[in-house]
Write a protein that holds these residues in place. Structure first.
Motif, PDB file in Angstrom:
ATOM      1  N   ILE A 103       0.838  -1.199   0.000  1.00 51.31           N
ATOM      2  CA  ILE A 103       0.000   0.000   0.000  1.00 51.31           C
ATOM      3  C   ILE A 103       0.877   1.254   0.000  1.00 51.31           C
ATOM      4  N   GLY A 104       1.948   1.208   0.782  1.00 46.45           N
ATOM      5  CA  GLY A 104       2.849   2.358   0.845  1.00 46.45           C
ATOM      6  C   GLY A 104       3.436   2.718  -0.505  1.00 46.45           C
ATOM      7  N   PHE A 125     -10.589   3.803  -3.973  1.00 43.66           N
ATOM      8  CA  PHE A 125      -9.552   3.312  -3.068  1.00 43.66           C
ATOM      9  C   PHE A 125      -9.188   1.895  -3.469  1.00 43.66           C
ATOM     10  N   LEU A 126      -8.046   1.434  -3.004  1.00 41.76           N
ATOM     11  CA  LEU A 126      -7.645   0.056  -3.269  1.00 41.76           C
ATOM     12  C   LEU A 126      -7.722  -0.753  -1.986  1.00 41.76           C
ATOM     13  N   ALA A 154      -2.167  10.930   2.198  1.00 40.78           N
ATOM     14  CA  ALA A 154      -2.920   9.707   1.911  1.00 40.78           C
ATOM     15  C   ALA A 154      -3.484   9.128   3.204  1.00 40.78           C
ATOM     16  N   LYS A 155      -4.671   8.555   3.100  1.00 39.38           N
ATOM     17  CA  LYS A 155      -5.347   7.990   4.263  1.00 39.38           C
ATOM     18  C   LYS A 155      -5.638   6.510   4.036  1.00 39.38           C
ATOM     19  N   ASP A 158      -7.863   6.181   0.906  1.00 40.73           N
ATOM     20  CA  ASP A 158      -7.161   5.760  -0.309  1.00 40.73           C
ATOM     21  C   ASP A 158      -6.865   4.266  -0.370  1.00 40.73           C
ATOM     22  N   ALA A 159      -6.868   3.594   0.768  1.00 40.50           N
ATOM     23  CA  ALA A 159      -6.573   2.155   0.767  1.00 40.50           C
ATOM     24  C   ALA A 159      -7.089   1.523   2.051  1.00 40.50           C
TER      25      ALA A 159
END
Length: 344
Positions: free
Chosen positions: A166-167, A262-263, A176-177, A237-238
């Motif tokens: 994710i990073g 978002f993923l 990013a959240k 965002d994820a």
């Protein structure tokens, strides 16, 4: 999952834990095979008959069912193994009684996936004191005296690899959240997965974890807890979801809310998750493996113990004391490699 070679199971999907301090040698060159080890390297050939007792929790989850299937199929692949399974139970007292029965049957080796590692520690100690070596599968006993070898998942590494994935996807996005849909909070494995995830995110100063909900590894809990996250967090965002079973419910909640943008990264490696990744038809873009093939490897180890052998690929005459399986990240770039390992 197809039965693979013994070396493939132990050193294709497993990495020796740091406590074992062993290095795997997977070369197929003749020089590598001509090792001066005090054991027979041809350990796939029939040998001394070994009776393996198997005690695990109730298969009320896709991963646990896959564990049972892997253990049974691997045992049946050996002509010199007698497999004696118990009927799985989530009741600690019942599982202790089942282990007592296997001890009384004088099985040669015992493979145990405890419903609760700490609560079942005395059962492992009892078997070891009775001269029956124990392979502790996944949920670890409270003391290494209760087992001869532990093989299991790397829960910290699972969270770490999810966080790194994710990073890297969000490293160039300001502010990013991310959110987290965890498993059962009173299990140590859940805390380890969260810790690994949090540690990975520390290396990405632009990313903040803004919410966390604990579910119960079920479809229903995943749907309910994901709905709560979506309601509370209007934008993120994820999401790191610890378990693909509860991920089925989480995806339902996402569809019902009509959300995207978002993923999602899942956990374990269920076939349903891999199908979504392959089709690229949802927010689920990756899953971090927690391979149930560790149960097949546990049978390999139990057989080796019963026949007083080591394992192929390392020089030591004895099997190691710890083996942690590697938590690979599966996305569209490598889905074809891992899709056959997906479990129902």
């Amino acid at each position: 999952m197809p039965v693979t070679s013994r070396r493939g199971l132990l050193f294709g999907t497993a990495a020796i834990g740091a406590g074992a301090l062993l290095t795997a040698c997977t070369s197929n060159e003749p020089e590598a095979e001509a090792s001066t080890t005090p054991r027979d390297a041809a350990d796939d050939k029939p040998g001394k008959r070994v009776t393996i007792g198997f005690a695990g929790p109730q298969a009320d989850h896709g991963w646990l069912n896959a564990i049972n299937v892997q253990a049974k199929q691997r045992a049946e692949s050996y002509s010199d193994v007698t497999f004696v399974p118990t009927e799985g139970s989530n009741d600690t007292a019942v599982q202790i009684g089942q282990i007592d029965t296997l001890i009384n049957k004088k099985v040669d080796v015992l493979v145990v996936l405890p419903g609760d590692g700490k609560a079942l520690t005395q059962a492992g100690l009892k078997a070891m004191r009775a001269g029956i070596p124990v392979i502790n599968l996944d949920r670890v006993f409270a003391t290494p005296q209760a087992y001869r070898c532990w093989i299991g998942g790397d829960n910290y590494g699972m969270g770490l690899n999810a966080g790194r994935y994710i990073g890297e996807k969000l490293k160039d996005k300001p502010d990013a959240k991310v959110v987290e849909l965890a498993g059962i909070d009173n299990l140590e494995l859940t805390r380890q997965r969260t810790q690994g995830f949090d540690d990975a995110l520390k290396t990405y100063p632009n990313i903040r974890k803004v919410a966390r909900q604990a579910a119960d590894f079920t479809v229903e809990s995943g749907q309910a807890k994901m709905a709560q996250l979506l309601q509370a967090q209007k934008q993120f965002d994820a999401i790191w979801n610890h378990d693909d079973d509860q991920g089925v419910g989480a995806l339902r909640a996402v569809d019902q809310a009509g959300r995207d943008g978002f993923l999602m990264v899942g956990g374990a490696g269920a076939k349903s998750a891999m199908d979504h990744i392959k089709a690229d038809d949802s927010v689920l873009k990756a899953t971090v493996l927690y391979p149930p093939s560790m149960a097949a490897s546990a049978i390999d180890l139990a057989r080796a113990l019963g026949q007083s052998k080591g394992i192929s690929g390392i020089s030591e005459a004895e099997i190691p004391t710890q083996i942690a399986v590697f938590s690979a990240v599966v996305d569209r770039s490598n889905i074809d490699t891992y899709l056959p390992t997906g479990f129902n």
